[in-house]
Write an enzyme that holds these catalytic residues in place. Structure first.
Site, PDB file in Angstrom:
ATOM      1  N   LYS A 183       0.868  -1.186   0.000  1.00 14.44           N
ATOM      2  CA  LYS A 183       0.000   0.000   0.000  1.00 14.44           C
ATOM      3  C   LYS A 183       0.901   1.231   0.000  1.00 14.44           C
ATOM      4  O   LYS A 183       1.465   1.602   1.015  1.00 14.44           O
ATOM      5  CB  LYS A 183      -0.879  -0.018   1.263  1.00 14.44           C
ATOM      6  N   GLU A 194       9.403   1.222  10.930  1.00  8.93           N
ATOM      7  CA  GLU A 194      10.508   2.169  10.737  1.00  8.93           C
ATOM      8  C   GLU A 194       9.871   3.548  10.812  1.00  8.93           C
ATOM      9  O   GLU A 194       9.121   3.939   9.917  1.00  8.93           O
ATOM     10  CB  GLU A 194      11.183   1.879   9.388  1.00  8.93           C
ATOM     11  N   CYS A 242      13.870  10.107   7.032  1.00 12.82           N
ATOM     12  CA  CYS A 242      13.683   9.726   8.450  1.00 12.82           C
ATOM     13  C   CYS A 242      14.972   9.838   9.224  1.00 12.82           C
ATOM     14  O   CYS A 242      14.973  10.191  10.395  1.00 12.82           O
ATOM     15  CB  CYS A 242      13.095   8.321   8.538  1.00 12.82           C
ATOM     16  N   GLU A 251       9.655  15.894  15.085  1.00 16.26           N
ATOM     17  CA  GLU A 251      10.147  15.670  13.726  1.00 16.26           C
ATOM     18  C   GLU A 251       9.525  16.718  12.794  1.00 16.26           C
ATOM     19  O   GLU A 251       8.305  16.758  12.633  1.00 16.26           O
ATOM     20  CB  GLU A 251       9.767  14.265  13.267  1.00 16.26           C
TER      21      GLU A 251
HETATM   22  O1  TXE Z   1       2.753   9.979   7.362  1.00 18.75           O
HETATM   23  P1  TXE Z   1       1.880   8.704   7.675  1.00 18.75           P
HETATM   24  P2  TXE Z   1       2.239  11.367   6.715  1.00 18.75           P
HETATM   25  C1  TXE Z   1       6.473  11.641   9.370  1.00 18.75           C
HETATM   26  C2  TXE Z   1       6.889  13.067   9.075  1.00 18.75           C
HETATM   27  C3  TXE Z   1       5.680  13.627   8.412  1.00 18.75           C
HETATM   28  C4  TXE Z   1       4.597  12.960   9.200  1.00 18.75           C
HETATM   29  C5  TXE Z   1       3.265  12.899   8.527  1.00 18.75           C
HETATM   30  O2  TXE Z   1       7.140  13.726  10.276  1.00 18.75           O
HETATM   31  O3  TXE Z   1       5.597  15.016   8.514  1.00 18.75           O
HETATM   32  O4  TXE Z   1       5.069  11.645   9.387  1.00 18.75           O
HETATM   33  O5  TXE Z   1       3.371  12.335   7.218  1.00 18.75           O
HETATM   34  C6  TXE Z   1      -0.321   5.180   5.792  1.00 18.75           C
HETATM   35  N1  TXE Z   1      -3.390   2.729   9.110  1.00 18.75           N
HETATM   36  N2  TXE Z   1       6.928  10.705   8.355  1.00 18.75           N
HETATM   37  O6  TXE Z   1       0.954  11.794   7.297  1.00 18.75           O
HETATM   38  O7  TXE Z   1       0.466   9.106   7.868  1.00 18.75           O
HETATM   39  C7  TXE Z   1      -0.312   6.255   4.741  1.00 18.75           C
HETATM   40  O8  TXE Z   1      -1.352   6.046   3.816  1.00 18.75           O
HETATM   41  C8  TXE Z   1      -2.549   2.233   8.201  1.00 18.75           C
HETATM   42  C9  TXE Z   1       8.166  10.027   8.629  1.00 18.75           C
HETATM   43  O9  TXE Z   1       2.288  11.214   5.261  1.00 18.75           O
HETATM   44  O10 TXE Z   1       2.580   7.953   8.736  1.00 18.75           O
HETATM   45  C10 TXE Z   1       1.070   6.079   4.148  1.00 18.75           C
HETATM   46  O11 TXE Z   1       1.064   5.001   3.226  1.00 18.75           O
HETATM   47  N3  TXE Z   1      -1.813   3.002   7.398  1.00 18.75           N
HETATM   48  C11 TXE Z   1       8.347   8.852   7.739  1.00 18.75           C
HETATM   49  C12 TXE Z   1       1.915   5.695   5.364  1.00 18.75           C
HETATM   50  O12 TXE Z   1       0.972   5.253   6.342  1.00 18.75           O
HETATM   51  C13 TXE Z   1      -1.908   4.335   7.524  1.00 18.75           C
HETATM   52  C14 TXE Z   1       7.938   9.014   6.331  1.00 18.75           C
HETATM   53  C15 TXE Z   1       2.750   6.824   5.967  1.00 18.75           C
HETATM   54  O13 TXE Z   1       1.935   7.908   6.281  1.00 18.75           O
HETATM   55  C16 TXE Z   1      -2.776   4.915   8.476  1.00 18.75           C
HETATM   56  C17 TXE Z   1       6.683   9.725   6.192  1.00 18.75           C
HETATM   57  C18 TXE Z   1      -3.542   4.049   9.289  1.00 18.75           C
HETATM   58  N4  TXE Z   1      -4.369   4.502  10.221  1.00 18.75           N
HETATM   59  C19 TXE Z   1       6.255  10.572   7.179  1.00 18.75           C
HETATM   60  N5  TXE Z   1      -2.668   6.259   8.375  1.00 18.75           N
HETATM   61  C20 TXE Z   1       9.665   8.159   7.864  1.00 18.75           C
HETATM   62  N6  TXE Z   1       9.899   7.472   8.957  1.00 18.75           N
HETATM   63  O14 TXE Z   1      10.470   8.157   6.963  1.00 18.75           O
HETATM   64  C21 TXE Z   1      -1.764   6.519   7.413  1.00 18.75           C
HETATM   65  N7  TXE Z   1      -1.304   5.360   6.880  1.00 18.75           N
END
Ligand code: TXE
Length: 498
Positions: free
Chosen positions: A194, A269, A303, A400
């Site tokens: 996904k 991660e 990250c 972050e």
């Molecule tokens: O991340 P999300 P977002 C951090 C970074 C960023 C913040 C928000 O600080 O500003 O997260 O970004 C899926 N059940 N990182 O909102 O929501 C979503 O569809 C299952 C750090 O984009 O964590 C996507 O595929 N899945 C990070 C994935 O989770 C769910 C990289 C990541 O999105 C879900 C990205 C749910 N309830 C953002 N809700 C890193 N560690 O590198 C969302 N998703």
């Protein structure tokens, strides 16, 4: 502006972008059961340029059923490790063959500089596929000498964990997908991927390549859709044996909660707030560019980005001036323009979040040392930014930001204790960088930092063979290397009464 961006695509990427997008389930291309789609936005212009299916629970159910069948009964389950490895290797070859095209699609969808996408994300991905292909034939158990007197011959088998849900973010969309699928396929698992809703395209291109390689139907499925619908359904699904997630710590907690129903295996991660420490004896000619790329690579949307700089008072002016000068020289522009080193942030939401943090930092008493402003009036471009005189209690240092914002503080102490304490003062523990010419300081500090990856005289350290993952709230488990194979296998103990 949109046509200007799109005109930079090569013919193959243009053809892919122009195509109607479908989900890839059980070896077939299908629309979402609901018939719904959602828009894909070019972050360099803020304009919609494509649509993809909005998969939800029904589509996840179909994909999980296909992956279950492929795992339990399909030809995949009976395939030899060598044949499995050949398919994974061939996927690596196809990714390399189409590397320019994939990099262009990623640069358009995510905004990142196309050369970073080509020689970072995509190159890493095909090398990782080949590295993991090699593991297919080297997954073994052990024979174990029992400690009791029982006359048993005992051994272990290492078997694929089963059906894996893999949820990936938007910052390295293609590479994160490959980080997850390469070890899972090498281990013999089946997959429902996904991708993030902000950047769904390269996962669909990956599915086309999987199809071209000839993996059996159901081994690899892609469902594009939103986190709260498709992602949540995947994390909670009772027929999924393992869920692997990269994203925010907040969503990581939700994944954990959702996984409790069937206690599926979980690897996470998550976020980071990685420190970089510059000691006064560091080779500044090397440390300054490493600090700049430690924070500004991928617009800080990494990250493991080095977001907190602790620099010794004696060299603080030189380092901050040096990093600021490099930042000023980084060309800001659309990812598809090959001269850009700083592309737009991925979305309006991320752009607003990062700007909010810059304002919060200044109002909490940090000095805006460099950058801080929007570039242009379309798209989500932001100057590389340095906040100086930050303190560990400030929100910009604790949370972050996930943007091109360096939080810099200086330290006076000549020992390592105080600065190590400050560097470890975070809920996160993903990565860290240490800059010094003193071998003893380097190793002592590396040992005491609570982080999964430490760079000495560098910051970003990633390789297909090197375990990557976080201490503390940065996650559970390690990807890359043999550790990733362990994530996708179960150990079975067998005792034979003699
Ligand atoms: O991340 P999300 P977002 C951090 C970074 C960023 C913040 C928000 O600080 O500003 O997260 O970004 C899926 N059940 N990182 O909102 O929501 C979503 O569809 C299952 C750090 O984009 O964590 C996507 O595929 N899945 C990070 C994935 O989770 C769910 C990289 C990541 O999105 C879900 C990205 C749910 N309830 C953002 N809700 C890193 N560690 O590198 C969302 N998703």
């Amino acid at each position: 502006n949109a046509p200007v961006t799109l005109k930079r695509l090569g013919p193959d990427a243009e053809k892919f972008v122009g195509k109607q997008k479908k989900l890839y389930i059980d070896g077939k291309w299908v629309t979402a059961a609901s018939g719904e789609t959602f828009a894909v936005i070019d972050p360099a212009t803020g304009l919609i340029f494509d649509h993809v299916p909005a998969g939800d629970k029904v589509d996840i159910d179909r994909a999980v059923a296909a992956a279950r069948r492929a795992f339990d009964d399909g030809p995949w389950a009976r395939m030899t490790p060598a044949d499995r490895g050949k398919l994974v290797w061939r996927l690596g070859d196809l990714v390399e063959k189409h590397a320019d095209e994939i990099a262009q699609i990623e640069a358009l969808d995510n905004g990142k500089p196309v050369n970073d996408a080509r020689f970072g994300d995509v190159a890493f991905s095909y090398e990782l596929l080949r590295y993991m292909a090699g593991w297919s034939t080297k997954i073994t158990g052990q024979t174990i000498a029992l400690s009791s007197a029982a006359p048993f011959h005992a051994y272990t088998l290492r078997e694929p964990v089963g059906v894996c849900g893999q949820i990936v973010p938007w910052n390295f969309s293609f590479m994160m997908a490959v980080w997850k699928i390469a070890p899972a396929l090498a281990a013999g698992c089946t997959i429902i991927l996904k991708p993030a809703e902000q950047t769904p395209l390269t996962a669909l291109r990956l599915a086309e390549l999987v199809e071209e390689v000839g993996f059996p139907a159901g081994v690899f499925n892609v469902v594009t859709g939103f986190g709260e619908t498709a992602g949540a359904a995947l994390a909670a699904h009772p027929d999924v044996d393992k869920i692997a997630f990269t994203g925010s710590t907040e969503v990581g907690r939700k994944i954990l909660a959702a996984a409790q129903g069937n206690l599926k295996k979980v690897s996470l991660e998550l976020g980071g707030k990685s420190p970089m420490i510059v000691f006064p004896d560091a080779d500044l000619e090397k440390a300054i560019p490493a600090v700049a790329s430690g924070i500004f690579y991928n617009m800080g949307q990494t990250c493991s980005a080095g977001t907190r700089l602790y620099v010794h008072r004696n060299v603080s002016d030189a380092v901050l001036d040096g990093v600021a000068r490099l930042a000023e020289k980084m060309p800001v522009g659309p990812g598809l323009d090959p001269i850009s080193q700083i592309g737009p942030l991925v979305s309006d939401e991320q752009f607003q979040k990062v700007r909010g943090y810059i304002e919060a930092g200044v109002s909490e008493g940090a000095e805006l040392f460099a950058g801080g402003r929007r570039v242009g009036d379309v798209g989500y471009f932001l100057q590389p930014t340095i906040l100086a005189n930050t303190r560990n209690h400030m929100s910009v240092v604790r949370e972050e930001i996930f943007g091109p914002v360096l939080c810099a503080a200086s330290f006076d102490d000549d020992g390592i204790d105080a600065v190590v304490r400050e560097a470890n003062d975070s809920i996160y523990g993903l990565a860290a960088g240490v800059f010094t010419r003193d071998l003893s300081t380097a190793h002592k500090v590396a040992k005491r930092l609570k982080a999964g990856t430490i760079g000495i005289n560098t910051h970003h350290v990633v390789d297909p063979a090197l375990p990557f993952g976080g201490f503390k709230q940065s996650g559970w488990g390690r990807e890359q290397g043999y550790e990733a194979i362990q994530l996708y296998t179960e150990v079975k103990s067998i005792g034979v009464a003699l």
